[in-house]
Each structure stands twice: as structure tokens, then as C-alpha cells.
Design a protein around this motif. Sequence first.
Motif, PDB file in Angstrom:
ATOM      1  N   SER A 130     -43.867  -2.594  69.000  1.00 32.66           N
ATOM      2  CA  SER A 130     -45.252  -1.918  68.701  1.00 32.66           C
ATOM      3  C   SER A 130     -46.378  -2.751  68.671  1.00 32.66           C
ATOM      4  CB  SER A 130     -44.957  -0.738  67.716  1.00 32.66           C
ATOM      5  OG  SER A 130     -44.489  -1.353  66.522  1.00 32.66           O
ATOM      6  N   TRP A 181     -28.146  -1.571  70.315  1.00 37.68           N
ATOM      7  CA  TRP A 181     -29.422  -2.185  69.961  1.00 37.68           C
ATOM      8  C   TRP A 181     -28.822  -3.519  69.467  1.00 37.68           C
ATOM      9  CZ3 TRP A 181     -29.401  -3.372  64.764  1.00 37.68           C
ATOM     10  CH2 TRP A 181     -30.559  -3.836  64.087  1.00 37.68           C
ATOM     11  N   ALA A 192     -30.716  -7.004  67.359  1.00 41.01           N
ATOM     12  CA  ALA A 192     -31.735  -7.466  66.741  1.00 41.01           C
ATOM     13  C   ALA A 192     -31.269  -8.806  66.161  1.00 41.01           C
ATOM     14  CB  ALA A 192     -32.441  -6.675  65.705  1.00 41.01           C
ATOM     15  N   TRP A 217     -35.456  -6.072  59.499  1.00 41.11           N
ATOM     16  CA  TRP A 217     -35.599  -4.856  58.638  1.00 41.11           C
ATOM     17  C   TRP A 217     -36.248  -3.608  59.550  1.00 41.11           C
ATOM     18  CZ3 TRP A 217     -31.334  -4.108  55.995  1.00 41.11           C
ATOM     19  CH2 TRP A 217     -30.663  -5.285  55.372  1.00 41.11           C
ATOM     20  N   ALA A 218     -37.299  -4.032  59.782  1.00 42.24           N
ATOM     21  CA  ALA A 218     -37.945  -2.699  60.538  1.00 42.24           C
ATOM     22  C   ALA A 218     -37.548  -2.306  61.747  1.00 42.24           C
ATOM     23  CB  ALA A 218     -39.780  -3.512  60.905  1.00 42.24           C
ATOM     24  N   VAL A 225     -35.893   1.566  62.350  1.00 37.10           N
ATOM     25  CA  VAL A 225     -35.937   2.190  63.784  1.00 37.10           C
ATOM     26  C   VAL A 225     -34.653   2.922  64.030  1.00 37.10           C
ATOM     27  CG1 VAL A 225     -36.877   2.538  65.718  1.00 37.10           C
ATOM     28  CG2 VAL A 225     -38.284   1.649  63.800  1.00 37.10           C
ATOM     29  N   TRP A 249     -30.039   5.501  53.769  1.00 41.09           N
ATOM     30  CA  TRP A 249     -30.839   3.898  53.925  1.00 41.09           C
ATOM     31  C   TRP A 249     -30.607   3.539  52.403  1.00 41.09           C
ATOM     32  CZ3 TRP A 249     -32.367   1.014  57.717  1.00 41.09           C
ATOM     33  CH2 TRP A 249     -33.164  -0.248  57.144  1.00 41.09           C
TER      34      TRP A 249
HETATM   35  C1  LIG Z   1     -39.727  -3.240  65.053  1.00 40.30           C
HETATM   36  C2  LIG Z   1     -41.101  -2.482  65.295  1.00 40.30           C
HETATM   37  C3  LIG Z   1     -41.054  -1.962  66.638  1.00 40.30           C
HETATM   38  C4  LIG Z   1     -41.028  -1.268  64.308  1.00 40.30           C
HETATM   39  O1  LIG Z   1     -42.367  -0.529  64.654  1.00 40.30           O
HETATM   40  P1  LIG Z   1     -42.934   0.585  63.717  1.00 40.30           P
HETATM   41  O2  LIG Z   1     -43.966   1.234  64.597  1.00 40.30           O
HETATM   42  O3  LIG Z   1     -43.375  -0.083  62.649  1.00 40.30           O
HETATM   43  O4  LIG Z   1     -41.762   1.480  63.314  1.00 40.30           O
HETATM   44  P2  LIG Z   1     -41.575   2.797  62.388  1.00 40.30           P
HETATM   45  O5  LIG Z   1     -43.026   2.967  61.971  1.00 40.30           O
HETATM   46  O6  LIG Z   1     -41.141   4.050  63.306  1.00 40.30           O
HETATM   47  O7  LIG Z   1     -40.583   2.374  61.382  1.00 40.30           O
HETATM   48  C5  LIG Z   1     -40.531   1.116  60.950  1.00 40.30           C
HETATM   49  C6  LIG Z   1     -39.755   1.386  59.721  1.00 40.30           C
HETATM   50  O8  LIG Z   1     -39.554   0.138  58.956  1.00 40.30           O
HETATM   51  C7  LIG Z   1     -39.995   0.035  57.816  1.00 40.30           C
HETATM   52  N1  LIG Z   1     -40.159  -1.588  57.377  1.00 40.30           N
HETATM   53  C8  LIG Z   1     -40.965  -2.423  57.994  1.00 40.30           C
HETATM   54  N2  LIG Z   1     -40.739  -3.559  57.331  1.00 40.30           N
HETATM   55  C9  LIG Z   1     -39.721  -3.334  56.754  1.00 40.30           C
HETATM   56  C10 LIG Z   1     -38.870  -4.457  56.051  1.00 40.30           C
HETATM   57  N3  LIG Z   1     -39.176  -5.732  55.864  1.00 40.30           N
HETATM   58  N4  LIG Z   1     -37.841  -3.989  55.135  1.00 40.30           N
HETATM   59  C11 LIG Z   1     -37.401  -2.471  55.206  1.00 40.30           C
HETATM   60  N5  LIG Z   1     -38.238  -1.742  56.065  1.00 40.30           N
HETATM   61  C12 LIG Z   1     -39.247  -2.282  56.685  1.00 40.30           C
HETATM   62  C13 LIG Z   1     -41.208   0.564  57.465  1.00 40.30           C
HETATM   63  O9  LIG Z   1     -41.947   0.884  56.380  1.00 40.30           O
HETATM   64  C14 LIG Z   1     -40.655   1.998  58.542  1.00 40.30           C
HETATM   65  O10 LIG Z   1     -39.923   2.640  57.549  1.00 40.30           O
HETATM   66  P3  LIG Z   1     -40.754   4.084  56.601  1.00 40.30           P
HETATM   67  O11 LIG Z   1     -41.184   4.885  58.001  1.00 40.30           O
HETATM   68  O12 LIG Z   1     -39.387   4.651  56.237  1.00 40.30           O
HETATM   69  O13 LIG Z   1     -41.694   3.622  56.106  1.00 40.30           O
HETATM   70  C15 LIG Z   1     -42.323  -3.364  64.819  1.00 40.30           C
HETATM   71  O14 LIG Z   1     -42.145  -3.571  63.587  1.00 40.30           O
HETATM   72  C16 LIG Z   1     -42.700  -4.430  65.698  1.00 40.30           C
HETATM   73  O15 LIG Z   1     -42.907  -4.441  66.831  1.00 40.30           O
HETATM   74  N6  LIG Z   1     -42.107  -5.683  65.330  1.00 40.30           N
HETATM   75  C17 LIG Z   1     -42.080  -6.835  66.164  1.00 40.30           C
HETATM   76  C18 LIG Z   1     -41.044  -6.775  67.329  1.00 40.30           C
HETATM   77  C19 LIG Z   1     -39.891  -6.339  67.156  1.00 40.30           C
HETATM   78  O16 LIG Z   1     -39.028  -6.649  66.194  1.00 40.30           O
HETATM   79  N7  LIG Z   1     -39.276  -5.669  68.172  1.00 40.30           N
HETATM   80  C20 LIG Z   1     -37.871  -5.143  67.709  1.00 40.30           C
HETATM   81  C21 LIG Z   1     -36.735  -6.204  68.425  1.00 40.30           C
HETATM   82  S1  LIG Z   1     -35.364  -5.808  68.067  1.00 40.30           S
END
Ligand SMILES: CC(C)(COP(=O)(O)OP(=O)(O)OC[C@H]1O[C@@H](n2cnc3c(N)ncnc32)[C@H](O)[C@@H]1OP(=O)(O)O)[C@@H](O)C(=O)NCCC(=O)NCCS
Length: 381
Positions: A110, A142, A144, A149-150, A154, A196
Amino acid sequence: MTFPTAAFPADVPELGDGDVRLRAHCETDLPALVEQCLDPETLAWTTIPAGYGEEEGRSFLSVLVPQGWRTGAERTFAVEATRPDGTRGYAGSVALRDKGDGRAAVGFVSHPALRGRGVMSTALGLLLDHAFDDLGLETVIWWAMRGNWASRKVAWRCGFTFGGTVRRWLAEHGDYQDAWVATVHRDDPRQPRGPWWSLPRLEAERVTVRPLVAADDPRIVEAANDPTLQRWMPSFPAPYTAQHATEFRALVDDAAAAGAAFSWAIADAKTDLLLGAVAVPRRTDTSAEIGYWLHPEARGHGYVRDAVDAVVAHVFAPRDHGGIGALRAYVRVDELNRDSLAVAYACGFEMAGTERAGLVRRDGTFADMLVLERVNPLIDF
Ligand SMILES: CC(C)(COP(=O)(O)OP(=O)(O)OC[C@H]1O[C@@H](n2cnc3c(N)ncnc32)[C@H](O)[C@@H]1OP(=O)(O)O)[C@@H](O)C(=O)NCCC(=O)NCCS
């Protein structure tokens, strides 16, 4: 340069859920796409190469994405949502990679400006609906890099069941990285399959009980090599290295996410210096074991008692209040470990019995383990 119209396949379905929409990529996505691919988090967790520019973006939009749709090998959608400034536009990309026999893998990124707003969770939900309901797929996987964690959150939110850590599997950053894997089946509810779990920060008067961080590693190594600690903790490697500390923290995170075990640093409330660690190394639906150790410099000040009290309160707190909801907390102490026994008594644990030959000591002898317990005062037995 403009794109040939044919570059964008006409048969990409549009999928929508409230503010979030999946659609075909278009030329105006290019600037945001390039920004997204230069973002450090994107570079850290994906195979997108450093130095991504307009040329790579154009090639992705006009060659790779259309080719994927034409062959059916990879269905990549643009995610569209409302940005923080109120305008609508490109928010990321999600992809479904065909793995044959009704199986596919997901990939997603994202745009940094829209992260943490639930956009990707909604987008992945839409993609899964499409995969199962429109394409008739059976299972979606999936992958990763361990520690993302993010991404894991998801996947969790969309109903994936975590499958574990696969050692040195993903070829990224010029090496093989440990990988997390999870799957969702067409019959699974597309919602979290369990809680979670996370490690809260617990405040006591003189200590903070908080998650372990990389900066703690040197103090962990010092403490773990202390002869007293080595004696009473026979499972600790000897000698204990920085690599052991790093691996320990990674295992702690995995175990906490599974809800199986929890370990915290005991840190000085003023300086944040690591004084020791406190853990729930095992739990069942009804009981939680408590374990603890201190850095040699921190012994004799009652710090561990403060930390154990804070953890027991967390262990007894109801699940819907963020606690563990255990009925009973217990410690297991080597019958010869007088100091640890004194801590257990000072924390209000009462003798429950003896576990015969409950531990193999470092010298190979068997230790009878004294079991002391506290029952949850919030529960009317
Ligand atoms: C992974 C990614 C796509 C998530 O996108 P996003 O739009 O932030 O997703 P969402 O908002 O739907 O959900 C992310 C959740 O992770 C949580 N989060 C983010 N960093 C975190 C961490 N280090 N530890 C725990 N949770 C974490 C967020 O708080 C959110 O949870 P919440 O809704 O309960 O607050 C984005 O971080 C990204 O593009 N990262 C780089 C590319 C990547 O990693 N792609 C996936 C490869 S497998």
C-alpha cells in the motif's frame, strides 16, 4: 510518453466495498506507484528493487500487469481509496498469483500515505471474495518475510490461519529469508480465526514491564552468561551469544502472536535499562506459569517482585479487558533455588505441591520442582 490503450486490459472487474475499490491500473497511478516503490518499508519487505523509477513503473503498468491478466498468471488490481487530503486516488496494489489446481498466492503493497487505515485489509478482503466467489478457487496462500507484522495483521484480519515459520525460504535481498506462511480456504469465514495477541506495557512503581527490543541484547547476553543464572536456567545456551538474544526475541514475538507464551523485559522505570525478564512461558485455558530472571546488578532490590505482581495482574485480568483471563498463576522452582522461592513467597504464591523430577539440571541431575500458586481473586470458584 503515454501508454497504448491496449496496455490496460478491458476485462478487469471493478470490486468495491465502501470507500475502497479495486480496479484496473491506469496511467495516472504512475507517480504514486513510484513513490510507493521508493518507500523504505516497501523496500524492506518486498522484492521491489532499490532505485525504482518512472521507467520501472511504466513497464509494470504497461507490460507486466497486462501480461499477467492476459495469461491469467497474475491478476493485479489497483486499490483506490480516499487519501488523507480528501482526494481519491491510487492507494496500493493487490495481486492474485495463480498456483494451479484452484490455488493462488496473494501479494500486496500500500502507498505509505494510506497505511494503518484499514485500506489494505478491506482490499485483501475484496480480492479473496473475488478469488473464491467469482473464480472458484479453493485455497489462497500468504507468504511474508518473518517480522512483517503489518502484513501479518492484514492476513489475520482477512481470516488466514497462520501456518508457521519456514526457515530460509524467501529469496529476497540477495539471500534466503525466514518466511511466515498462512492460508485461507474457501469455506473459512473471512474474519480473524482467533485473538490478535500482543504484549502490553505494564507500569509498576520502579519498573516498567515492556516488550524486549534489540537495544536490550547486550544486557540479556551479560545476564545470561552469569554463573547463577546459568545454574538455575539450564535451557539457556552456554556461552550465550548476541545471536542467541536476537533469536530469543524473534521466538518471543512468534509465541506471543500465537497466544502460547509471553515474555517481557523488566526495565528501570526511569532509565529504561533492562534489569531482567519476566515471562508466561506456558499457558492453558485456565492457568499461566510465571518465570523470571534478573541481571546480576539488579538483584536484591525487589524489582522482580514488582514485575511479577504486574504480570500476575495482567494474567488475571479478563480477556475482554486485554488480559489473559487465567484462573490460576503458578511458578515452578527448583527445590534448591532458595532466592527464587523467596520471590515466589514474597509475591503471595502459596505452596501447592512438588513435581517429581520436573527438570534436568545442567549437571544431569534431576530437580524436584516446587509448585506454588495464586488463584484469581476476581473469580468466584
Ligand atoms: C503490509 C501493508 C500492505 C499493510 O497496509 P495497510 O494499509 O497499513 O494495512 P491496514 O491498515 O489494513 O492494516 C495494517 C495493520 O497492521 C498494523 N501494524 C503496522 N505495523 C505493525 C507492527 N510493526 N506491529 C504490529 N502491527 C502493525 C497496523 O496498526 C494495522 O492494524 P490496525 O488496523 O489494528 O491498527 C503496508 O504496511 C505495506 O505496504 N508495507 C510494505 C510492503 C509489504 O510489506 N507488503 C506485504 C508483503 S508480504
